[in-house]
Write a protein that holds these residues in place. Sequence first.
Motif, mmCIF file in Angstrom:
data_model
loop_
_atom_site.group_PDB
_atom_site.id
_atom_site.type_symbol
_atom_site.label_atom_id
_atom_site.label_comp_id
_atom_site.label_asym_id
_atom_site.label_seq_id
_atom_site.Cartn_x
_atom_site.Cartn_y
_atom_site.Cartn_z
ATOM 1 N N UNK A 125 41.558 24.850 31.597
ATOM 2 C CA UNK A 125 42.369 25.720 32.451
ATOM 3 C C UNK A 125 42.097 27.190 32.150
ATOM 4 N N UNK A 126 41.895 27.524 30.867
ATOM 5 C CA UNK A 126 41.604 28.919 30.506
ATOM 6 C C UNK A 126 40.308 29.379 31.166
ATOM 7 N N UNK A 127 39.272 28.545 31.099
ATOM 8 C CA UNK A 127 37.999 28.919 31.719
ATOM 9 C C UNK A 127 38.132 29.021 33.239
ATOM 10 N N UNK A 128 38.891 28.109 33.856
ATOM 11 C CA UNK A 128 38.972 28.088 35.314
ATOM 12 C C UNK A 128 39.944 29.107 35.868
ATOM 13 N N UNK A 129 41.098 29.255 35.253
ATOM 14 C CA UNK A 129 42.166 30.054 35.851
ATOM 15 C C UNK A 129 42.491 31.354 35.130
ATOM 16 N N UNK A 130 42.056 31.505 33.883
ATOM 17 C CA UNK A 130 42.418 32.711 33.128
ATOM 18 C C UNK A 130 41.264 33.698 33.009
ATOM 19 N N UNK A 131 40.038 33.216 32.793
ATOM 20 C CA UNK A 131 38.900 34.094 32.522
ATOM 21 C C UNK A 131 38.196 34.493 33.814
ATOM 22 N N UNK A 132 38.108 35.816 34.056
ATOM 23 C CA UNK A 132 37.395 36.351 35.215
ATOM 24 C C UNK A 132 36.389 37.396 34.740
ATOM 25 N N UNK A 133 35.133 37.254 35.166
ATOM 26 C CA UNK A 133 34.077 38.200 34.817
ATOM 27 C C UNK A 133 33.641 38.920 36.090
ATOM 28 N N UNK A 134 33.639 40.249 36.049
ATOM 29 C CA UNK A 134 33.313 41.058 37.221
ATOM 30 C C UNK A 134 32.139 41.981 36.883
ATOM 31 N N UNK A 135 31.084 41.899 37.677
ATOM 32 C CA UNK A 135 29.904 42.753 37.509
ATOM 33 C C UNK A 135 29.928 43.875 38.547
ATOM 34 N N UNK A 136 29.257 44.997 38.269
ATOM 35 C CA UNK A 136 29.329 46.136 39.202
ATOM 36 C C UNK A 136 28.610 45.908 40.515
ATOM 37 N N UNK A 151 30.766 47.818 33.339
ATOM 38 C CA UNK A 151 30.653 49.154 33.940
ATOM 39 C C UNK A 151 31.839 49.448 34.859
ATOM 40 N N UNK A 152 33.014 49.485 34.297
ATOM 41 C CA UNK A 152 34.220 49.668 35.108
ATOM 42 C C UNK A 152 34.242 51.007 35.823
ATOM 43 N N UNK A 153 33.488 51.984 35.317
ATOM 44 C CA UNK A 153 33.529 53.311 35.935
ATOM 45 C C UNK A 153 32.643 53.428 37.167
ATOM 46 N N UNK A 154 31.897 52.366 37.526
ATOM 47 C CA UNK A 154 30.974 52.449 38.664
ATOM 48 C C UNK A 154 31.703 52.917 39.922
ATOM 49 N N UNK A 155 31.283 54.043 40.468
ATOM 50 C CA UNK A 155 31.824 54.636 41.709
ATOM 51 C C UNK A 155 33.241 55.184 41.575
ATOM 52 N N UNK A 156 33.797 55.221 40.360
ATOM 53 C CA UNK A 156 35.157 55.726 40.184
ATOM 54 C C UNK A 156 35.144 57.078 39.468
ATOM 55 N N UNK A 157 36.023 57.980 39.889
ATOM 56 C CA UNK A 157 36.191 59.257 39.202
ATOM 57 C C UNK A 157 36.719 58.976 37.790
ATOM 58 N N UNK A 207 55.679 43.182 28.164
ATOM 59 C CA UNK A 207 56.010 41.758 28.197
ATOM 60 C C UNK A 207 54.930 40.932 28.893
ATOM 61 N N UNK A 208 53.735 41.515 29.036
ATOM 62 C CA UNK A 208 52.640 40.839 29.736
ATOM 63 C C UNK A 208 51.552 40.471 28.738
ATOM 64 N N UNK A 209 51.225 39.185 28.669
ATOM 65 C CA UNK A 209 50.136 38.757 27.800
ATOM 66 C C UNK A 209 48.873 38.505 28.615
ATOM 67 N N UNK A 210 48.260 39.585 29.078
ATOM 68 C CA UNK A 210 46.944 39.531 29.711
ATOM 69 C C UNK A 210 46.021 40.464 28.944
ATOM 70 N N UNK A 211 44.746 40.428 29.297
ATOM 71 C CA UNK A 211 43.762 41.187 28.529
ATOM 72 C C UNK A 211 42.719 41.772 29.466
ATOM 73 N N UNK A 212 42.379 43.046 29.237
ATOM 74 C CA UNK A 212 41.343 43.727 30.010
ATOM 75 C C UNK A 212 40.283 44.243 29.043
ATOM 76 N N UNK A 213 39.078 43.694 29.146
ATOM 77 C CA UNK A 213 37.961 44.086 28.279
ATOM 78 C C UNK A 213 36.863 44.625 29.175
ATOM 79 N N UNK A 214 36.388 45.827 28.911
ATOM 80 C CA UNK A 214 35.405 46.454 29.791
ATOM 81 C C UNK A 214 34.255 47.042 28.973
#
Length: 437
Positions: free
Chosen positions: A180-191, A333-339, A356-363
């Motif tokens: 479930x973690x791999x399917x519903x929790x982990x999201x990978x986004x490329x620029x 590359x989270x900064x792609x096209x962003x000021x 109170x939110x247990x999520x994670x943002x790694x960039x």
Amino acid sequence: MIPGKGSLKSHHKSKSIKGVSALKAGVIYGANASGKSNLIKAIDFGKMTVLKGTKPEQPISTNFYKLDKKFLKKPSYVEYEIQHKGKNYAYGFILNSKEIIDEWLFEIGKSGETKIFDRKNTTTYDLDFLYKKNKLNEEKQFLEFTAKGTPRNQLFLTQIRNTNVSDNVSNITDILNVIDWFQNALTVIYPGTKNISKKFELHKDTNLQQVFNEMLDYFDTGIDGIEFKEVDFEKMDIPSEVKEDIKNDLFSQKSEKTSAFLSNPQDDKYYVISKIDETTVQAKLLKTKHKVIGGEFELFDLKDESDGTRRIMDLIPLIIDFFSGGNVFIVDEIERSLHPNLVKDLFEFILDKCDDINSQLIVSSHEATLLTQKLLRKDEIWFAVKNKDGATQLHSLEDYNVRFDKEIMKDYLLGRFKGIPKLGSKNQLTFLPIKDH
């Protein structure tokens, strides 16, 4: 992403589970070609290996370290330590292009670990823990049959996901949690991802139009609102395999996602596809509203907006899911096209509201404005550095003796923490014209 000794910004730490906390943010810096993207590709590789698997008799899609010939024959080792469904797990595997050599799953705590299963030498399984959880002989036999039926080039987790094991045994909760973690929790986004299709959770009482309006106003895009125009999903000009992927994921009993946000390069438009019932999806075309002289509104397609606005659109589903809790986002590359201010605002916005939110943002990023201890903890700042052999090593700002009130951006750009490019001498470039003095 385990917290260090620092006590500042304690709300950046997840609630402790069996003595273990995780950080809610991480920023990885490094020069071009330092290996930042390879780290993200490795995380994604494990996800795809679990969820997609490998077809029978096909080689496992692997990439090896090519700067040392002995590594071409060495297996690859991948392990994830995750926090999900109120438990801590270590799941990993060792593989080469032909077979899964080892695979394991442990529940971990501060004082020790419990083996859920272990697979050695491709075909030898230790399932004692699962046998104790499933005491009927037919349950044990089904588990044993599933293990023996797992192809040499397939993970045991993938085999369980692809068969009806949970219908025939009473308790494989720990394995299902990790899947479930791999399917519903982990999201990978490329620029530069094409056919961007991000599935996200949408609570029944969420007004999606209001969420988009508020976020676009917050990020000062100059847009006066959005409208959704219903379209025929089957007639949308997108590849059939993308449509099938969206429907399969939304209709899957194992998926928690209720909507998909689709960026379509075929017609340069954005769509929201939502599950109406167990067999029907609804597609809506997203249009932006701009006030024209005289007080009326004109509707724009997203192709008429700036790259920065479109990038913000890509990130809004991420923000929705982040505050749903229990999700992990890896963004290259989270900064792609962003000021630069928008990147910093995004982190400030998320970290200010994450108590109170247990999520994670790694960039991964080159954006030096994030390099401030007013925003991030020292253990949330990482540097990717290539050694003399061209292999990437990671180290944290926590490894350095840096005061809290010390501004670190200048030191980083000067090379104190490494992770910046080492430029050569312009005088060594032979194609440049020689000036007479």
